[in-house]
Design an enzyme around this catalytic site. Structure first.
Site, PDB file in Angstrom:
ATOM      1  N   GLU A   1       0.837  -1.203   0.000  1.00 48.34           N
ATOM      2  CA  GLU A   1       0.000   0.000   0.000  1.00 48.34           C
ATOM      3  C   GLU A   1       0.878   1.261   0.000  1.00 48.34           C
ATOM      4  OE1 GLU A   1      -4.015  -0.418   1.873  1.00 48.34           O
ATOM      5  OE2 GLU A   1      -3.518   1.432   2.873  1.00 48.34           O
TER       6      GLU A   1
ATOM      7  N   LYS B   1     -12.689   2.484  -3.185  1.00 44.72           N
ATOM      8  CA  LYS B   1     -13.756   2.899  -2.249  1.00 44.72           C
ATOM      9  C   LYS B   1     -14.776   3.752  -3.004  1.00 44.72           C
ATOM     10  CE  LYS B   1     -11.262   2.922   2.210  1.00 44.72           C
ATOM     11  NZ  LYS B   1     -10.807   3.708   3.357  1.00 44.72           N
TER      12      LYS B   1
ATOM     13  N   HIS C   1       5.902 -26.981   0.146  1.00 43.06           N
ATOM     14  CA  HIS C   1       5.319 -28.101  -0.598  1.00 43.06           C
ATOM     15  C   HIS C   1       4.281 -27.591  -1.591  1.00 43.06           C
ATOM     16  CE1 HIS C   1       7.077 -31.298   2.000  1.00 43.06           C
ATOM     17  NE2 HIS C   1       7.286 -30.201   2.725  1.00 43.06           N
TER      18      HIS C   1
HETATM   19  O1  PA5 Z   1      -3.653   2.256   5.461  1.00 41.74           O
HETATM   20  C1  PA5 Z   1      -4.718   2.789   5.214  1.00 41.74           C
HETATM   21  O2  PA5 Z   1      -4.863   4.015   5.264  1.00 41.74           O
HETATM   22  C2  PA5 Z   1      -5.929   1.967   4.833  1.00 41.74           C
HETATM   23  O3  PA5 Z   1      -5.626   0.618   4.768  1.00 41.74           O
HETATM   24  C3  PA5 Z   1      -7.049   2.210   5.850  1.00 41.74           C
HETATM   25  O4  PA5 Z   1      -6.606   1.844   7.124  1.00 41.74           O
HETATM   26  C4  PA5 Z   1      -8.295   1.407   5.494  1.00 41.74           C
HETATM   27  O5  PA5 Z   1      -8.702   1.744   4.196  1.00 41.74           O
HETATM   28  C5  PA5 Z   1      -9.435   1.683   6.485  1.00 41.74           C
HETATM   29  O6  PA5 Z   1      -9.764   3.034   6.496  1.00 41.74           O
HETATM   30  P1  PA5 Z   1     -10.645   3.669   7.639  1.00 41.74           P
HETATM   31  O7  PA5 Z   1      -9.937   3.543   8.928  1.00 41.74           O
HETATM   32  O8  PA5 Z   1     -10.816   5.090   7.223  1.00 41.74           O
HETATM   33  O9  PA5 Z   1     -11.968   2.934   7.661  1.00 41.74           O
END
Ligand code: PA5
Length: 500
Positions: free
Chosen positions: A332, A469, A353
């Protein structure tokens, strides 16, 4: 051979650790015996011909990474989400006070007494670190243990990390008839998966407790804005905060992680101490004594030399959960503008395996990182068998236990894969405790931040995640998003369908 009735050392450790450290500065003996180490032998060798990366190459690269490290520490560079520099994670370990941790423990302690099952709702950074730490430190079948063996903690469940109705329903079955408490975690307060889970669970609580339901709900969200903050204010939930300058995947040391971990009876003081310790170890600018810098440099150079996949493998099913956390924080943060290394979590021996064949002998675009658990909580003797038809007696006859074999699950593949053209490094985690997991997280946070800076992009935003999203909002017909929904459906409508 330990009798099956003897207490499992994971249970003993959990019981003894809760309430043991309670210090943000553990003594030198504890610290010295719990130092995470980074072994890059299988990167720098072979010594007699061209190594994958040489020490000289790393020496030449060092000034570049030292400079990026300086920029990060001084808040320079592409680090903003909107107007906010997302560098709060760097100072968190020193900023968290024992009083704040005590306050969390007081709230969770009080809730714990009123419930049988605790449900943590969230996704991505609002989920993975909590579950990973919980599983890294507790018994594999935590919820099936009697409460006493869970150190008094309620059962712990996770929801909101997907929208699979069967998974959802199965989890609800487990909650039937139990007194439930919740922590709903969403920084934005608008994430669809978390919001749906919260709505369902809230209804369950309201049906069960009526007006008392809000007393069993904790909300962890932005301090000022978002739908979840408004709901919290309106309904008077107990609430905790996701700091504005800490992104989801860097938030396990904020209330996002700490509340759930305290609820599971994990020593959050010791956890914080681990972060502090690694911060101290990686604050300095000397390249070779800074394991976050060396880790980031090796990965960056490996990527430049064509390694596009990082298999992150471990010999511990508890530690395996940390590889899942890595599967988030690295892609990410790194997967921007055509850059990035795919992280593939693996539990060895299982995967040896399976895709182990590919690692050994497939396309040579793979590097490997081992998370070696050096000392498991438990060990098992291998029985001597008078027939010895399986030929295994040589192990017990040489005092070789299951732990010995489980170390070979790293040593064997590390050597074989290296010989097969897969350079690899090993992060040695001395044992399962909150201090070591905290150290590990901070090292990885710093490494991935450096990686983004080296690649020249902002590692603290996730436009790709936001894109999905938005597409979900649009396709679901969320008010305000209808026209985008129409556009997406139009675009899909123009595609030539082909289903075979
Ligand atoms: O690292 C990040 O920013 C994302 O993975 C968020 O944590 C994830 O999308 C969840 O978002 P939120 O806490 O706004 O629901």
């Amino acid at each position: 051979m330990p009798s099956l009735l003897e207490e499992n050392d994971t249970i003993t450790r959990h019981r003894e650790s809760a309430g043991r450290c309670h210090s943000l500065t553990p003594d030198a003996e504890f610290t010295n015996s719990n130092r995470i180490g980074l072994d890059i032998t299988h990167i720098l060798n072979p010594a007699d011909s061209d190594p994958f990366i040489s020490s000289d190459e790393l020496d030449r690269f060092a000034p570049k990474i030292v400079e990026q490290h300086r920029r990060l520490k001084e808040g320079e560079g592409d680090c903003r989400d909107g107007d906010t520099p997302m560098l709060g994670w760097q100072s968190l370990p020193d900023e968290i006070t024992a009083e704040h941790l005590d306050e969390i423990m007081a709230v969770t302690g009080q809730l714990s007494e009123q419930i049988d099952a605790f449900v943590s709702l969230g996704i991505g950074g609002s989920y993975l670190g909590i579950e990973a730490t919980f599983k890294a430190l507790t018994h594999t079948y935590f919820n099936q243990l009697p409460r006493k063996a869970r150190n008094g903690a309620p059962e712990v469940y996770f929801l909101g990390q997907n929208t699979d109705p069967d998974f959802f329903r199965d989890t609800l079955d487990m909650l039937q008839g139990k007194r439930i408490g919740l922590n709903v975690i969403s920084k934005s307060g608008t994430t669809t998966e978390t919001a749906i889970a919260f709505r369902v669970l809230r209804r369950m609580l309201e049906d069960q407790y009526g007006k008392k339901a809000p007393e069993l709900i904790i909300a962890t969200t932005d301090p000022a804005k978002g739908a979840l903050r408004s709901l919290t204010k309106r309904n008077g939930y107990q609430s905790f905060v996701v700091p504005g300058n800490v992104g989801g995947r860097f938030s396990v040391l904020t209330d996002v992680g700490l509340v759930g971990l305290a609820m599971a009876g994990i020593d959050i003081h010791e956890f914080t101490a681990g972060f502090r310790h690694m911060k101290e170890r990686t604050d300095g600018d000397d390249f070779w004594s800074n394991l976050a810098m060396v880790h980031a440099a090796v990965r960056h150079l490996a990527h430049e030399k064509g390694k596009k996949v990082e298999v992150v493998a471990t010999n511990s099913s508890a530690i395996y959960q940390l590889t899942r956390w890595m599967e988030q924080i690295f892609p990410e943060s790194e997967g921007h503008r055509g850059f990035g290394m795919w992280v593939s979590p693996s539990m060895y021996s299982e995967k040896l395996h399976a895709n182990g064949q590919m690692v050994q002998d497939g396309e040579r675009n793979i590097m490997e990182t081992f998370l070696r658990l050096v000392q498991s909580d438990n060990d098992l003797d291998i029985p001597i068998d008078s027939e010895n038809e399986d030929g295994l007696n040589y192990l017990p006859e040489n005092d070789r236990t299951l732990s010995f074999v489980n170390q070979l699950v790293v040593d064997g593949p590390a050597f074989a894969h290296f010989e097969g053209g897969v350079p690899n490094m090993t992060i040695n985690i001395p044992r399962r405790n909150a201090f070591n997991i905290g150290q590990f997280y901070f090292m990885m946070e710093r490494s991935v931040a450096l990686s983004g800076y080296l690649a020249g992009h902002n590692p603290f935003i996730q436009p790709g995640v936001e894109a999905y999203k938005r597409a979900m909002f649009s396709l679901a017909g969320k008010p305000g998003w209808e026209s985008d929904g129409v556009a997406i459906r139009d675009a899909i409508g123009k595609m030539k369908p082909k289903v075979i």
